[in-house]
Scaffold this motif. Structure first.
Motif: not given
Length: 319
Positions: A121-127, A129-130
């Motif tokens: 779930f986290y890694l699929s959300n670039l915003k 993580i950024s």
């Protein structure tokens, strides 16, 4: 983006309690440590705050958890309050509040690293993580004054490592606490954790022979006011808000308070103490708030779960 209909004002108020409340406790700890040794300070703070919540729970007739649940609650409190928050009190004898806040700014990163169930779930959300990385960069820029080098030169590297250990324990305790299944209320859980950690801290304080300090240059009144502030704002309001938020928001969103805390300190210093804000600090503040905004308001698609399951979308929280 986000409509007024999706706003959860309880969540916003609780987040503000973390952002502003815990952001100002670093200074309160520094004041209290002028007269109170670290374990004595933690013991008095947590026992008094815990008793207030415990008496409130008795008055409300709240159901007591089972023995197995009590053990889990105490373990979570040990990780969060004793090893986590307690490390802040101890290391601020040797590290500045600014450097301590930098170490704690890594909390959201640790929450992501330890929350294996949500890695996809986290890694699929670039915003998301950024936003986490951008906020961390902003906090580091706030205190980019070679303080880390001075830590090594002054022989306080051990305190720096203990601060990191405290953050890791707090992150693990946060995820552990989130997964505890307990029929009791958040108020009673907080009461049990604080009383348990407070008694443990006082036992250690007595075994170490800690004594109330009163020496020239120290202000007893300021130390007592700092202690009262830690009890009311740091424990009764902010810590309760933190545990409650863990049940309604993603841990990464809750953990963004560590980014905002130093920024709040800088802004309060500029507003109340006429401290200068340089261009690098302005850039750092902008990066922090953009990062927090990205973490709180990213868009994602999450499959619907069972009835009553929380869904985190492009707004703070729906339940």
């Amino acid at each position: 983006m986000m409509s007024l209909q999706t706003l959860n004002f309880k969540s916003i108020f609780a987040l503000l309690a973390l952002y502003i409340g815990w952001g100002s406790t670093y200074m309160a700890i520094a004041l209290a440590l002028e007269c109170f040794p670290p374990f004595m300070l933690a013991g008095i703070r947590f026992i008094l705050a815990g008793l207030i919540f415990f008496l409130w729970s008795l008055w409300k007739g709240i159901q007591f958890p089972k023995r197995e649940e009590m053990l889990k609650i105490c373990l979570a409190g040990f990780l969060l309050l004793f090893l986590g928050s307690g490390s802040v009190v101890w290391v601020e004898q040797y590290l500045s509040s600014g450097l301590t806040s930098i170490v704690w700014a890594s909390l959201p990163i640790w929450l992501v690293a330890m929350d294996r169930k949500r890695w996809k779930f986290y890694l699929s959300n670039l915003k998301l993580i950024s936003g986490l990385l951008l906020g961390l960069l902003g906090v580091i820029l706030l205190f980019a004054d070679k303080e880390l080098i001075r830590v090594i030169e002054n022989g306080t590297l051990l305190a720096f490592m203990i601060a990191i250990f405290g953050v890791v324990c707090f992150a693990f305790g946060s995820l552990y606490s989130k997964n505890i299944s307990c029929k009791s209320t958040t108020i009673f859980i907080v009461a049990v954790q604080m009383i348990f950690v407070g008694v443990l801290s006082l036992i250690i304080s007595l075994s170490l022979g800690e004594k109330f300090i009163s020496h020239p240059g120290s202000s007893i009144l300021n130390s007592i006011l700092g202690l009262l502030y830690l009890i009311i704002v740091g424990s009764l309001i902010a810590y309760f808000s933190y545990l409650w938020l863990l049940n309604v928001l993603p841990p990464t969103t809750v953990g963004t308070y560590t980014y905002v805390n130093p920024a709040i300190a800088i802004l309060l210093g500029w507003w109340l103490l006429n401290e200068n804000i340089t261009n690098p600090k302005i850039l750092a503040l902008i990066l922090i708030f953009i990062g927090v905004f990205m973490v709180n308001y990213y868009k994602t698609k999450i499959p619907k779960g069972k009835p009553g399951q929380l869904e985190y979308k492009n707004h703070i929280c729906t339940k």
